[in-house]
Write a protein that holds these residues in place. Structure first.
Motif, PDB file in Angstrom:
ATOM      1  N   ASP A  24      38.693  53.360  22.184  1.00  0.00           N
ATOM      2  CA  ASP A  24      38.614  53.833  23.568  1.00  0.00           C
ATOM      3  C   ASP A  24      39.819  54.688  23.949  1.00  0.00           C
ATOM      4  O   ASP A  24      39.698  55.642  24.728  1.00  0.00           O
ATOM      5  CB  ASP A  24      38.497  52.652  24.529  1.00  0.00           C
ATOM      6  CG  ASP A  24      37.121  51.994  24.478  1.00  0.00           C
ATOM      7  OD1 ASP A  24      36.167  52.659  24.020  1.00  0.00           O
ATOM      8  OD2 ASP A  24      37.012  50.828  24.889  1.00  0.00           O
ATOM      9  N   TYR A  27      39.233  58.079  22.357  1.00  0.00           N
ATOM     10  CA  TYR A  27      38.179  58.798  23.080  1.00  0.00           C
ATOM     11  C   TYR A  27      38.717  59.400  24.376  1.00  0.00           C
ATOM     12  O   TYR A  27      38.389  60.539  24.728  1.00  0.00           O
ATOM     13  CB  TYR A  27      36.997  57.877  23.379  1.00  0.00           C
ATOM     14  CG  TYR A  27      35.929  58.578  24.194  1.00  0.00           C
ATOM     15  CD1 TYR A  27      35.031  59.454  23.591  1.00  0.00           C
ATOM     16  CD2 TYR A  27      35.847  58.397  25.574  1.00  0.00           C
ATOM     17  CE1 TYR A  27      34.082  60.127  24.336  1.00  0.00           C
ATOM     18  CE2 TYR A  27      34.901  59.061  26.332  1.00  0.00           C
ATOM     19  CZ  TYR A  27      34.018  59.929  25.705  1.00  0.00           C
ATOM     20  OH  TYR A  27      33.084  60.606  26.453  1.00  0.00           O
ATOM     21  N   ARG A  28      39.533  58.648  25.103  1.00  0.00           N
ATOM     22  CA  ARG A  28      40.067  59.170  26.365  1.00  0.00           C
ATOM     23  C   ARG A  28      40.904  60.426  26.137  1.00  0.00           C
ATOM     24  O   ARG A  28      40.904  61.331  26.970  1.00  0.00           O
ATOM     25  CB  ARG A  28      40.891  58.095  27.073  1.00  0.00           C
ATOM     26  CG  ARG A  28      40.045  56.999  27.710  1.00  0.00           C
ATOM     27  CD  ARG A  28      40.847  56.207  28.731  1.00  0.00           C
ATOM     28  NE  ARG A  28      41.952  55.475  28.122  1.00  0.00           N
ATOM     29  CZ  ARG A  28      41.858  54.241  27.655  1.00  0.00           C
ATOM     30  NH1 ARG A  28      40.687  53.601  27.691  1.00  0.00           N
ATOM     31  NH2 ARG A  28      42.909  53.641  27.132  1.00  0.00           N
ATOM     32  N   PRO A  79      30.463  58.514  26.731  1.00  0.00           N
ATOM     33  CA  PRO A  79      31.503  57.499  26.583  1.00  0.00           C
ATOM     34  C   PRO A  79      31.033  56.272  25.808  1.00  0.00           C
ATOM     35  O   PRO A  79      31.818  55.664  25.072  1.00  0.00           O
ATOM     36  CB  PRO A  79      31.854  57.144  28.035  1.00  0.00           C
ATOM     37  CG  PRO A  79      31.367  58.297  28.848  1.00  0.00           C
ATOM     38  CD  PRO A  79      30.169  58.817  28.141  1.00  0.00           C
ATOM     39  N   ARG A  82      31.114  57.171  22.338  1.00  0.00           N
ATOM     40  CA  ARG A  82      32.403  57.814  22.048  1.00  0.00           C
ATOM     41  C   ARG A  82      32.188  59.128  21.287  1.00  0.00           C
ATOM     42  O   ARG A  82      32.784  59.373  20.245  1.00  0.00           O
ATOM     43  CB  ARG A  82      33.322  56.871  21.262  1.00  0.00           C
ATOM     44  CG  ARG A  82      33.642  55.549  21.952  1.00  0.00           C
ATOM     45  CD  ARG A  82      34.748  54.805  21.227  1.00  0.00           C
ATOM     46  NE  ARG A  82      34.877  53.443  21.698  1.00  0.00           N
ATOM     47  CZ  ARG A  82      34.295  52.395  21.112  1.00  0.00           C
ATOM     48  NH1 ARG A  82      33.544  52.593  20.034  1.00  0.00           N
ATOM     49  NH2 ARG A  82      34.455  51.183  21.596  1.00  0.00           N
TER      50      ARG A  82
END
Length: 323
Positions: A24, A27-28, A79, A82
């Protein structure tokens, strides 16, 4: 890198890098393009043109094989999976079409795999153009994935390494005069005492390549290289240093000229920096820590940009008085 061709004209590439960070987090980093100029070495500027749900359109500027290229892209963000799919709407020559996908795979135990896929075509499929595009994609993808992997690995302290600040002055003078001063950086050695030398080229209107020697507080001169993108209609200039001092792994900035409440103008210099933590001791001494490095960069950059703002103010206001 793995290369293949699905037909005579579509070329495909695959680049991968592992990161010691949760999926995560990785991915951000790829989903938020507002910090791409700071986090992705080839990227100079991103302008979000529109956004609807998980889809966005972007205008982008980036270096490719030593040149500055610009294009518009559409991205679709997922999201949950991802994944981020992208397709250039108006590619830069010699590319005819290009798109691809960012994919983040969870490897468990705070470890991730970041995959970057590209597919592209070149008008006429000329071998030298294909080679140019493949080289640009390979060089940029390796730089992007390598830096993202490094940033993600230190994600717990990343915000401490990022320094963002701005300084402003009030100007009672013509906005065009302020913008002229900021745009004509080739004249800064004659106008600004802290600028020792400056070389500037503008082969494409609005895109400037700049090498500047700046005098520091101790009298020494350090050299930086920058790409500047100028927006005269918006009275704004953004830039990215492509060669930075040792203490900074990235430095971007923006000059803006805006109407001020009550009259006159507010002229602002904004800086965004990523500190290179491993260089702090050598640059600032054995007792220096991250907090000292943040203060040092704030003071050093603010001193120079503040001096530039004050001279720009006098330059514009002198024109107003002469009327």
């Amino acid at each position: 890198m793995v290369n293949e061709q699905s037909d005579a004209r579509v070329h495909r590439t695959v680049h991968e890098a592992e990161a010691d960070a949760p999926a995560d987090v990785v991915y951000r980093l790829i989903a938020d393009t507002s910090r791409w100029p700071l986090y992705l070495p080839p990227n100079v500027q991103v302008e979000q043109l529109e956004t609807t749900g998980d889809t966005e359109r972007l205008r982008m500027w980036a270096t490719a094989n030593g040149q500055v290229k610009s294009w518009t892209s559409r991205r679709v963000l997922d999201p949950a999976a991802r994944r981020v799919e992208f397709r250039q709407e108006v590619p830069a020559a010699p590319v005819e079409s290009v798109g691809g996908t960012w994919i983040v795979t969870d490897l468990g135990a705070d470890r991730s795999l970041l995959t970057l896929l590209h597919d592209f075509t070149v008008a006429g499929d000329r071998a030298e153009d294909v080679e140019w595009v493949e080289r640009a994609i390979d060089t940029n993808s390796r730089a992007e994935l390598g830096n993202l992997s490094t940033l993600a690995a230190g994600w717990a302290r990343l915000e401490e390494r990022v320094v963002i600040f701005e300084d402003s002055v009030h100007v009672d003078g013509p906005a065009e005069r302020v913008y002229e001063f900021l745009h004509r950086a080739d004249l800064w050695p004659q106008r600004l005492p802290h600028v020792d030398r400056l070389e500037l080229t503008e082969d494409e209107p609005g895109v400037q390549i700049m090498t500047m020697g700046t005098r520091t507080a101790d009298g020494s001169v350090h050299t930086t290289e920058s790409v500047r993108v100028c927006f005269p209609e918006d009275l704004r200039i953004v830039y990215k240093q492509t060669a930075t001092p040792a203490l900074m792994s990235a430095h971007t900035g923006c000059w803006t000229v805006r109407p001020a409440a009550g009259g006159g103008l507010t002229v602002t210099s904004r800086h965004s920096v990523v500190l290179r933590e491993e260089a702090i001791e050598q640059a600032l001494g054995a007792q220096a820590d991250l907090a000292r490095a943040r203060r040092h960069v704030r003071e050093a950059l603010g001193r120079n940009s503040g001096a530039t703002l004050e001279v720009a103010k006098r330059f514009a206001e002198s024109a107003a008085l002469a009327r």
